[in-house]
Design a protein around this motif. Structure first.
Motif, mmCIF file in Angstrom:
data_model
loop_
_atom_site.group_PDB
_atom_site.id
_atom_site.type_symbol
_atom_site.label_atom_id
_atom_site.label_comp_id
_atom_site.label_asym_id
_atom_site.label_seq_id
_atom_site.Cartn_x
_atom_site.Cartn_y
_atom_site.Cartn_z
ATOM 1 N N GLY A 124 28.423 -52.663 10.780
ATOM 2 C CA GLY A 124 27.153 -53.244 10.167
ATOM 3 C C GLY A 124 26.263 -53.465 11.360
ATOM 4 O O GLY A 124 26.361 -53.566 12.707
ATOM 5 N N VAL A 127 24.566 -59.580 8.913
ATOM 6 C CA VAL A 127 25.016 -60.452 7.940
ATOM 7 C C VAL A 127 24.306 -61.570 7.663
ATOM 8 O O VAL A 127 23.755 -62.131 8.648
ATOM 9 C CB VAL A 127 26.613 -60.391 8.081
ATOM 10 C CG1 VAL A 127 26.860 -61.516 9.155
ATOM 11 C CG2 VAL A 127 27.278 -60.735 6.663
ATOM 12 N N ASP A 128 24.177 -61.888 6.731
ATOM 13 C CA ASP A 128 23.618 -63.201 6.270
ATOM 14 C C ASP A 128 24.200 -64.149 5.825
ATOM 15 O O ASP A 128 25.460 -64.143 5.720
ATOM 16 C CB ASP A 128 22.188 -63.037 5.293
ATOM 17 C CG ASP A 128 22.729 -62.642 3.728
ATOM 18 O OD1 ASP A 128 23.435 -63.005 3.437
ATOM 19 O OD2 ASP A 128 21.704 -62.175 3.144
ATOM 20 N N GLY A 131 26.870 -63.747 3.167
ATOM 21 C CA GLY A 131 27.848 -62.848 3.374
ATOM 22 C C GLY A 131 27.423 -61.302 3.122
ATOM 23 O O GLY A 131 28.226 -60.360 3.177
ATOM 24 N N ARG A 133 26.003 -57.816 3.798
ATOM 25 C CA ARG A 133 25.992 -56.939 5.162
ATOM 26 C C ARG A 133 24.843 -56.024 5.140
ATOM 27 O O ARG A 133 24.593 -55.322 3.891
ATOM 28 C CB ARG A 133 27.436 -56.399 4.967
ATOM 29 C CG ARG A 133 27.682 -55.290 6.226
ATOM 30 C CD ARG A 133 28.916 -54.620 6.285
ATOM 31 N NE ARG A 133 28.766 -53.609 5.100
ATOM 32 C CZ ARG A 133 28.503 -52.407 5.372
ATOM 33 N NH1 ARG A 133 28.238 -51.843 6.527
ATOM 34 N NH2 ARG A 133 28.289 -51.553 4.397
ATOM 35 N N VAL A 159 33.480 -57.977 9.003
ATOM 36 C CA VAL A 159 32.319 -57.296 9.984
ATOM 37 C C VAL A 159 32.262 -57.778 11.232
ATOM 38 O O VAL A 159 32.375 -59.052 11.434
ATOM 39 C CB VAL A 159 30.838 -57.129 9.424
ATOM 40 C CG1 VAL A 159 30.449 -58.559 9.090
ATOM 41 C CG2 VAL A 159 29.966 -56.277 10.077
ATOM 42 N N VAL A 166 23.672 -62.274 13.004
ATOM 43 C CA VAL A 166 23.865 -63.035 11.803
ATOM 44 C C VAL A 166 22.557 -63.672 11.682
ATOM 45 O O VAL A 166 22.043 -64.454 12.445
ATOM 46 C CB VAL A 166 25.059 -64.257 12.272
ATOM 47 C CG1 VAL A 166 25.018 -65.259 10.863
ATOM 48 C CG2 VAL A 166 26.210 -63.449 12.617
ATOM 49 N N GLU A 172 18.847 -56.949 -0.103
ATOM 50 C CA GLU A 172 19.836 -56.763 -0.718
ATOM 51 C C GLU A 172 19.675 -55.737 -2.122
ATOM 52 O O GLU A 172 18.610 -55.905 -2.434
ATOM 53 C CB GLU A 172 20.356 -58.136 -1.484
ATOM 54 C CG GLU A 172 21.592 -57.812 -2.088
ATOM 55 C CD GLU A 172 22.083 -59.388 -3.001
ATOM 56 O OE1 GLU A 172 22.901 -59.343 -4.018
ATOM 57 O OE2 GLU A 172 21.551 -60.320 -2.430
ATOM 58 N N ASP A 176 24.893 -53.436 -3.210
ATOM 59 C CA ASP A 176 25.791 -54.032 -1.948
ATOM 60 C C ASP A 176 26.545 -54.998 -2.168
ATOM 61 O O ASP A 176 26.652 -55.780 -3.437
ATOM 62 C CB ASP A 176 24.547 -54.707 -1.088
ATOM 63 C CG ASP A 176 23.413 -53.992 -0.624
ATOM 64 O OD1 ASP A 176 24.048 -52.766 -0.361
ATOM 65 O OD2 ASP A 176 22.360 -54.244 -0.540
ATOM 66 N N PRO A 178 29.074 -58.549 -0.863
ATOM 67 C CA PRO A 178 29.247 -59.341 0.379
ATOM 68 C C PRO A 178 30.536 -59.268 0.976
ATOM 69 O O PRO A 178 31.507 -58.706 0.414
ATOM 70 C CB PRO A 178 29.285 -60.798 -0.349
ATOM 71 C CG PRO A 178 29.695 -60.435 -1.956
ATOM 72 C CD PRO A 178 29.297 -59.046 -2.336
ATOM 73 N N VAL A 179 30.670 -59.378 2.352
ATOM 74 C CA VAL A 179 31.799 -59.385 2.955
ATOM 75 C C VAL A 179 32.278 -60.813 3.112
ATOM 76 O O VAL A 179 31.986 -61.892 2.666
ATOM 77 C CB VAL A 179 31.519 -59.067 4.598
ATOM 78 C CG1 VAL A 179 30.959 -57.598 4.432
ATOM 79 C CG2 VAL A 179 30.786 -60.165 5.279
ATOM 80 N N VAL A 182 32.695 -62.805 9.060
ATOM 81 C CA VAL A 182 31.948 -61.952 10.309
ATOM 82 C C VAL A 182 32.626 -62.861 11.406
ATOM 83 O O VAL A 182 33.171 -63.664 11.563
ATOM 84 C CB VAL A 182 30.557 -62.425 10.081
ATOM 85 C CG1 VAL A 182 29.995 -63.692 10.308
ATOM 86 C CG2 VAL A 182 29.847 -61.613 11.510
#
Length: 193
Positions: A124, A127-128, A131, A133, A159, A166, A172, A176, A178-179, A182
């Motif tokens: 990636g 990421v925010d 989560g 990515r 990720v 971050v 988005e 998409d 979320p992860v 991170v």
């Protein structure tokens, strides 16, 4: 118009400013922090990737996972940008492929091999706090995530990034995903889904 391309360009420009020493130092810290995550520490099979250029380094982590006896799957980029998978048998079994990537030289396991993973390391750019990515935009991992979702598979999605990747908000789109976590040189952060 998507806001992703300008953000990708900005993040890639920042990575180009990193020295080989910066990348190497971060890779060592990332490996120890990621390897200690329960999602990776308890995994029997991990789908990962081989970092290239100034990406947050995965080489040390791949070796640590393999030394633990973890089955490590690495992606093989197919002509349609989807991913097949092969086993990581060590750095001496990686060969150059298209787009400057490295892939395993062994047999192909098929695109569905990722369904066996307990954890998936996703490349990636950012990421925010939710989560979400931001990938590189090729769509390969969007297909992987859709394949996992369609099969009802729920591996931990992790990720690896540099600290300044971050960000407050990642643009988005409906496809998409979320992860779960991170990992940066500053530490690990989990997201509630």
């Amino acid at each position: 118009m998507s806001r992703k391309p300008p953000l990708r360009q900005e993040l890639l420009a920042a990575r180009r400013l990193l020295t080989a020493e910066d990348v190497g130092n971060a890779a060592s810290v990332l490996a120890s922090t990621a390897a200690a995550l329960p999602e990776l520490a308890d995994a029997r099979t991990v789908a990962a990737y081989v970092s290239v250029g100034r990406e947050p380094g995965t080489h040390v982590l791949l070796d640590v996972l393999r030394a633990r006896g973890v089955r490590v799957l690495l992606p093989v980029l197919m002509a349609d940008n989807d991913l097949d998978w092969g086993l990581f048998e060590g750095a001496d079994h990686l060969v150059p492929s298209g787009r400057g990537l490295l892939e395993p030289d062994g047999p192909r396991l098929g695109p569905r091999a990722v369904l066996e993973a307990d954890a998936v390391l996703l490349p990636g750019l950012a990421v925010d706090g939710r989560g979400m990515r931001l990938g590189r935009g090729g769509g390969s991992y969007d297909r992987v995530l859709a394949r996992l979702s369609a099969a009802g598979a729920h591996p931990a999605l992790v990720v690896l990034l540099y600290d300044d990747e971050v960000v407050t908000r990642v643009p988005e789109e409906p496809h998409d995903h979320p992860v779960d976590a991170v990992v940066t040189p500053a530490g690990a952060r989990r997201f509630v889904r």
